[in-house]
Scaffold this active site. Structure first.
Site, PDB file in Angstrom:
ATOM      1  N   ASN A   1       0.814  -1.209   0.000  1.00 24.29           N
ATOM      2  CA  ASN A   1       0.000   0.000   0.000  1.00 24.29           C
ATOM      3  C   ASN A   1       0.854   1.267   0.000  1.00 24.29           C
ATOM      4  OD1 ASN A   1      -2.087  -1.761   0.064  1.00 24.29           O
ATOM      5  ND2 ASN A   1      -3.008  -1.027   1.951  1.00 24.29           N
ATOM      6  N   MET A   2       0.256   2.292  -0.614  1.00 26.99           N
ATOM      7  CA  MET A   2       0.883   3.610  -0.711  1.00 26.99           C
ATOM      8  C   MET A   2       1.669   3.989   0.539  1.00 26.99           C
ATOM      9  SD  MET A   2       0.882   5.923  -3.034  1.00 26.99           S
ATOM     10  CE  MET A   2      -0.548   6.030  -4.085  1.00 26.99           C
ATOM     11  N   LYS A   3       1.001   3.856   1.661  1.00 29.91           N
ATOM     12  CA  LYS A   3       1.582   4.359   2.900  1.00 29.91           C
ATOM     13  C   LYS A   3       2.800   3.582   3.388  1.00 29.91           C
ATOM     14  CE  LYS A   3       0.382   5.699   7.533  1.00 29.91           C
ATOM     15  NZ  LYS A   3       1.026   6.996   7.368  1.00 29.91           N
ATOM     16  N   GLY A   4       2.792   2.278   3.112  1.00 30.13           N
ATOM     17  CA  GLY A   4       3.903   1.449   3.557  1.00 30.13           C
ATOM     18  C   GLY A   4       3.917   1.270   5.053  1.00 30.13           C
TER      19      GLY A   4
END
Lengths: 518, 252
Positions: B132-135
């Protein structure tokens, strides 16, 4: 209660009224539809139980037969009632005959409406009486045995074998636990039927079956008598069989149920139409049975950031409160969820957690808030983990939470070992006792870090709720505003089990449980 | 410093406060009722485990006739540290910008990566942290990488669906996360995926990676995966491995 956080009551009212409109909007959809799970629940509540020769539950056999006969939109109660009038048999006998092929339930002559209603209500009232008696029995236990102080200590057992679970549950009760949750086997939420009988095999948990409920209920009553405290039993009223599990729980006197449509939509990819309809009936049953529901807001924070997305938790609590009220579930049974999930390395993180927990307490003063422990930032370092759990316990007692799901130092490693549970209970008991009255003694600095944080979260939650009110909850979920997870209106599991109701449709239990005296 | 004994790396044992004192702390539960006999049982058991001078420093009644112990003992065994070899993903990991640049210079197209928690596993923490984008922990996930198209299918994905998605998207790599390992359910799941890919004739055409808190690179290779990433792995580790493999195996 004077606000320690100096929260603006107008903002709270505004948020609550937005949530009310959001819930009413969804309720219009709910009222028009039914699902296979709702109808199986009606069958169960009318006494249908057991499995056929291939272990298919008879409620499924019966409802599948009605669905295949094109009769589902009239509802199971109509067809069962009609068959009762035609054959003079009980719902269970009718289900067995449907299973053996002796009766085609949708092909019987249609009896008069009065006769159908009479037959259905007579049976339904018996079940409602049974559930009412269970409720009285619980009240009686609470009067005679008493219960633990709040926050209740909630621990899980998850061996996969109900008999092994009993051993662990009894040990936990002796160590001080107030609520025992039997974790379900991984994957059960996606089964469109409830397995039958006692089970001894499961992955990461134990199947929720009515027999397993009964076995654990009996064990907890026994250990409750021994330790002089009523021990509550919790299970998971979620997934594709939400209302069926609620019915089984009501019949076997469960006390606490996880029960949250949003959770299923976001984290189990269950279709939103299906699960909102299922949730409504399940909450009516839980409300009537005196069951405390637990909502799943804490889960958002396992995928989204707990500091940045705190307002989504509050917004969801507001919405869940309104859905529960719609189903006649009183505030005292609303275990609204939240969690201690901020990054432990965050400077002043403890203050933000304190602000969030105090805010939830003030906004939902009667709700037995369910507070979840750190999970996301737990590691193999069990020693630091034990400290994180201690900080979590400190916030809980300080802000008077209702249900404390105890964190385990070994959270990141395995399902709890016997000793892990003891260490966690000891941790909570020590802290709860040692600072019992801290909340009455300590106030927060005006416009300090804690007050400002709570005010900011409330402001953002109110804005979000106003947005959702305009947009509708279905669209909001499609856009991924909760937990950062996007789900579509027609996607996910279980949509094929939703049908629009016919004008002849009726569900006697909504009438008896929602309209009945409480 | 000359007065302090030097470490003999061929004979290493635990350190408490003096070299080679062998001190180990442990805790466990025995299914016997609390009492002097229970403590003696714990002490004898520790002796059988190879500990000298076992000391039961704490014992507690767990109810139901079981007792919990905290025990110290001196380990009598040693290991030869100099002879140890651990198979691991042995490469210099690039950071996000380096991976992006590497793709631009060496692959010159988007790299497609499909990921999922397979079987009944509903725990997406691991796959989300990587994809996911956020990591996670300040390390952005694969979705954030320019040149990588990351498709996270989420939890409880059947192996069949994962493969179908990989075919549909012409995936370069498949990431499988397994968090639940009770009764070795992850082994069966991971093995099934490899067998199905082989049956489809796809195994050599994709880079197959698994991850999870109980997954090691060694286990992954044993099961027929190209790599395994355990706890403490970030998106850039997985990305580095995948893009280098694409080039090395000429899957461009």
């Amino acid at each position: 209660m004077k606000s320690k956080l100096n929260l603006n009551p107008e903002l709270i009212d505004s948020a609550r009224s937005a949530a009310k409109n959001i819930a009413e909007d969804v309720q219009k959809f709910i009222d028009k539809n039914t699902t296979v799970a709702v109808e199986r629940t009606i069958a169960r509540l009318m006494g249908v139980d057991g499995v056929d020769e291939i272990d298919k539950p008879l409620p499924n056999v019966l409802i599948d037969a009605i669905k295949e006969g094109g009769g589902l939109s009239k509802g199971a109660a109509f067809w069962i009632g009609n068959a009762m009038v035609n054959t003079g048999k009980t719902p269970q006998e009718i289900a067995e005959k449907v299973s053996s092929g002796e009766i085609e339930i949708t092909k019987l002559p249609i009896a008069s409406e009065d006769k159908i209603l009479e037959a259905v209500y007579k049976t339904a009232e018996e079940m409602v009486e049974r559930i009412k008696n269970n409720r009285n029995r619980r009240d009686e236990y609470l009067r005679t045995l008493g219960e633990g102080k709040k926050p209740y200590l909630y621990v899980i057992v998850a061996t996969g074998n109900i008999y092994e679970d009993v051993l662990q549950a009894q040990a936990a009760a002796k160590q001080g636990a107030d609520i025992i949750a039997v974790i379900r086997t991984t994957g059960q939420s996606l089964l469109d039927y409830v397995p039958y009988g006692p089970t001894t095999e499961g992955f990461g948990g134990t199947y929720a079956t009515q027999e397993n409920f009964r076995i654990m209920r009996k064990a907890l009553d026994e250990v409750g008598e021994e330790v002089g405290r009523y021990i509550r039993l919790c299970n998971y009223c979620s997934g594709l069989c939400m209302p069926e599990i609620a019915a089984m729980g009501a019949m076997e006197r469960l006390d606490v149920m996880l029960n949250d449509a949003l959770y299923g939509i976001l984290f189990r990819d269950i279709n939103m139409q299906r699960t909102f309809v299922d949730q409504y009936f399940s909450r009516i049953i839980n409300g009537f049975a005196g069951v405390i529901i637990n909502t799943g807001e804490d889960n958002y924070l396992t995928t989204a950031d707990a500091y940045e997305e705190a307002h989504t938790v509050l917004a969801s609590q507001f919405i869940n409160e309104q859905f529960a009220l719609k189903a006649g579930l009183p505030e005292e049974q609303m275990g609204l969820g939240h969690a201690f999930e901020m990054d432990p390395m965050l400077e002043n993180g403890f203050l933000y957690e304190l602000a969030q927990a105090q805010m939830a307490r003030e906004i939902f003063p009667k709700a037995p808030l369910k507070y979840m422990p750190p999970t996301k930032y737990m590691t193999g370092n069990i020693f630091r983990g034990h400290l994180q759990d201690a900080m979590f316990n400190l916030v809980s007692i300080w802000t008077n939470q209702g249900i404390q799901l105890l964190g385990m130092p070994t959270e990141a490693i395995h399902t709890p070992h016997l000793q892990d549970r003891m260490l966690s209970i000891e941790n909570a008991q020590y802290i709860f006792n040692n600072v019992r009255s801290i909340g009455d003694e300590v106030e927060f600095k005006k416009d300090g870090i804690i007050q400002k944080r709570a005010q900011e979260v409330l402001t953002k939650a109110e804005e979000l709720l106003r947005d959702i009110e305009k947009e509708g909850i279905f669209n909001t979920i499609e856009k991924g505003k909760f937990g950062g997870v996007k789900r579509s209106f027609t996607g996910g599991k279980g949509l094929e089990g939703v049908v629009e109701k016919d004008e002849k449709y009726f569900n006697p239990f909504i009438d008896l449980m929602l309209g009945g005296a409480r | 410093m000359e007065n302090i004994q030097k470490v003999d790396l061929t004979k290493v044992k635990p350190y408490g406060d003096t070299l080679n004192d062998g001190m180990v702390q442990m805790s466990f539960t025995l299914p016997v009722p609390y009492g002097d006999e229970a403590k003696e049982a714990a002490r004898q058991l520790a002796a059988k485990m190879g500990f000298d001078d076992p000391a039961v420093v704490y014992a507690k009644d767990l109810g139901v006739g079981y007792t919990y112990f905290i025990v110290y003992g001196k380990c009598t065994h040693t290991v030869d540290y100099t002879a140890i070899e651990v198979p691991k993903v042995d490469m210099e990991f690039m950071d996000r910008e380096e991976v992006e640049q590497y793709i631009e210079e060496n692959i010159k197209r988007n790299v497609v990566i499909v990921g999922a928690c397979t079987g009944t596993d509903a725990h997406t923490v691991g796959i989300d942290a990587i994809m996911n984008m956020k990591g996670f922990d300040g390390n952005f996930g694969l979705e954030r990488y320019k040149g990588i198209e990351a498709i996270n299918m989420g939890s409880q994905v059947p192996n069949e669906e994962l493969i179908a998605k990989a075919i549909e998207t012409k995936a370069d790599a498949i990431l499988v996360s397994q968090v639940v390992t009770q009764k070795d359910v992850h082994i069966a799941n991971l093995t099934q995926l490899v067998e199905m890919l082989e049956a489809e004739g796809l195994r050599d055409k994709v880079i197959l990676v698994c991850g999870g808190p109980r997954i090691s690179h060694e286990l992954a290779q044993e099961l027929g995966y190209d790599a395994g990433f355990g706890a403490g792995s970030y998106a850039n580790h997985v990305a580095t491995f995948v893009v280098k493999q694409i080039v090395e195996r000429n899957l461009i």
